[in-house]
Design a protein around this motif. Structure first.
Motif, PDB file in Angstrom:
ATOM      1  N   ASN A 183       0.822  -1.219   0.000  1.00  0.00           N
ATOM      2  CA  ASN A 183       0.000   0.000   0.000  1.00  0.00           C
ATOM      3  C   ASN A 183       0.856   1.269   0.000  1.00  0.00           C
ATOM      4  O   ASN A 183       1.961   1.285   0.530  1.00  0.00           O
ATOM      5  N   SER A 184       0.299   2.318  -0.569  1.00  0.00           N
ATOM      6  CA  SER A 184       0.981   3.615  -0.585  1.00  0.00           C
ATOM      7  C   SER A 184      -0.029   4.703  -0.929  1.00  0.00           C
ATOM      8  O   SER A 184      -0.913   4.488  -1.761  1.00  0.00           O
ATOM      9  N   THR A 185       0.105   5.841  -0.301  1.00  0.00           N
ATOM     10  CA  THR A 185      -0.658   7.030  -0.722  1.00  0.00           C
ATOM     11  C   THR A 185       0.312   8.017  -1.350  1.00  0.00           C
ATOM     12  O   THR A 185       0.261   8.302  -2.551  1.00  0.00           O
ATOM     13  N   ARG A 186       1.237   8.547  -0.535  1.00  0.00           N
ATOM     14  CA  ARG A 186       2.155   9.604  -0.973  1.00  0.00           C
ATOM     15  C   ARG A 186       3.060   9.184  -2.129  1.00  0.00           C
ATOM     16  O   ARG A 186       3.128   9.845  -3.157  1.00  0.00           O
ATOM     17  N   GLN A 238      12.261   8.941  -0.664  1.00  0.00           N
ATOM     18  CA  GLN A 238      11.825   9.599   0.582  1.00  0.00           C
ATOM     19  C   GLN A 238      13.006  10.311   1.248  1.00  0.00           C
ATOM     20  O   GLN A 238      12.886  11.460   1.686  1.00  0.00           O
ATOM     21  N   PRO A 247       7.628  11.359   7.575  1.00  0.00           N
ATOM     22  CA  PRO A 247       7.408  10.904   6.197  1.00  0.00           C
ATOM     23  C   PRO A 247       5.964  10.546   5.899  1.00  0.00           C
ATOM     24  O   PRO A 247       5.586  10.415   4.728  1.00  0.00           O
ATOM     25  N   PRO A 267       2.646   7.747   6.638  1.00  0.00           N
ATOM     26  CA  PRO A 267       1.434   8.238   7.289  1.00  0.00           C
ATOM     27  C   PRO A 267       1.638   8.467   8.786  1.00  0.00           C
ATOM     28  O   PRO A 267       2.412   7.759   9.415  1.00  0.00           O
TER      29      PRO A 267
HETATM   30  N1   CP Z   1       6.117   8.117   3.117  1.00  0.00           N
HETATM   31  C1   CP Z   1       5.560   7.087   2.432  1.00  0.00           C
HETATM   32  O1   CP Z   1       6.246   6.224   1.854  1.00  0.00           O
HETATM   33  O2   CP Z   1       4.198   7.102   2.432  1.00  0.00           O
HETATM   34  P1   CP Z   1       3.284   6.081   1.610  1.00  0.00           P
HETATM   35  O3   CP Z   1       3.453   4.712   2.250  1.00  0.00           O
HETATM   36  O4   CP Z   1       1.884   6.608   1.729  1.00  0.00           O
HETATM   37  O5   CP Z   1       3.773   6.041   0.205  1.00  0.00           O
END
Ligand code: CP
Length: 312
Positions: free
Chosen positions: A56-59, A140, A264, A266
């Protein structure tokens, strides 16, 4: 045109100081571009990029996709849970099938440490590591150090603390490598159970005393407790963790200086950081997100411009 010393971005471990300077310089140009009314440039309109997210990932996912679109690349997105991976297809077969569709570059997030490195040895494509398990998260660390430089200037001799679940954090390891390349002093702070055993070999200091670390540092990068990677209990309770290692406004008030606060994401509000701190003027959490697009544009642009000119 200046070039990176690498043809993949697998980890900060493989980068040199000149690479970081080139990425930062290019990101500054793209940051100006994405703040214009027309946020797009035609730089990579001949390139097709696949974003492969097995975790999973948002950013990171949205930021890479936006960076690719701002550079006019063609983009395809892949999520493991909606793919034939669930039918037993291997990572290499999956990627080779995607590459057969004339894809030029792979951005991959995977739960296994070393997955992007493994892939770079097995397939003929440019690979960007968007986070491999508990190992590295290079983009990141680049956006974190870029954001720190915006606030503190040259990081040579600056004191940066990383507080939280260091043991399970790819952000911590990539930040340690990047900060050391840039000449910063680094201090880790966590419960002993969440500090890696090889902490001395990383060339950083460590402390179990949050107040000592806050008094020492110019900036602090706060990390989430990664419960999803824990099979054991590493501390008695979230309440106890936040009492001993959580950052809150009362602690900041005791300091005789303003420190810069990064996270970073969430964020788990009320666990590793309270809302009054996360939303304070000292926190640059949303600046990090903004800079993430510019940094990822720089990474993709520099690696994309080198395609077919160097071998992985
Ligand atoms: N900082 C980071 O990697 O966030 P995500 O997991 O939402 O991509």
């Amino acid at each position: 045109m200046k070039k990176l010393s690498v043809s993949n971005l697998l980890g900060i471990k493989y980068l040199q100081l000149d690479d970081l300077h080139l990425i930062f310089e290019t990101a500054t140009h793209f940051k100006e571009v994405i703040n214009r009314p027309i946020k797009k440039v035609p730089s990579l309109r001949d390139i097709t990029i696949a974003n492969l997210f097995f975790e999973n990932s948002t950013r990171t996912k949205l930021s890479f996709e936006l960076a690719e679109k701002r550079l006019s690349a063609d983009v395809i997105n892949f999520s493991a849970n909606q793919s034939s991976v669930s039918k037993g297809e291997s990572l290499v077969d999956t990627v080779n099938n995607i590459l057969a569709m004339k894809v030029d570059m792979i951005v991959i997030r995977h739960p296994s440490p070393g997955a992007s490195h493994f892939l770079s040895k097995k397939v003929d494509s440019c690979i960007i590591n968007a986070g491999d398990g508990t190992h590295e998260h290079p983009s990141q660390a680049l956006l974190d150090t870029y954001s720190l430089k915006e606030k503190l200037g040259n990081l040579q001799g600056k004191r940066i603390a990383i507080i939280g679940d260091i043991l399970h954090s790819r952000v911590a390891l990539s930040n340690i490598y990047a900060l050391k390349i840039l000449g910063a002093e680094v201090m880790l702070c966590a419960p002993k159970s969440l500090l890696p055993k090889n902490v001395d070999s990383l060339g950083v200091m460590s402390s179990l005393d949050l107040m000592e670390v806050l008094n020492w540092c110019d900036a602090v990068n706060i990390l989430r407790v990664q419960n999803e990677r824990m099979e054991l209990n590493y501390f008695p309770s979230s309440r106890e963790y936040s009492q001993n290692f959580g950052l809150n406004g009362a602690l900041l008030k005791k300091l005789k200086k303003d420190i810069v606060i990064l996270h970073p994401g969430p964020i788990n509000r009320g666990v590793e950081i309270t809302s009054d701190v996360a939303d304070s003027d000292q926190a640059i959490i949303l600046d990090q997100v903004e800079n993430g697009v510019a940094i990822r544009m720089a990474i993709i642009y520099l690696l994309g411009s080198q395609l077919n000119t160097t071998k992985p």
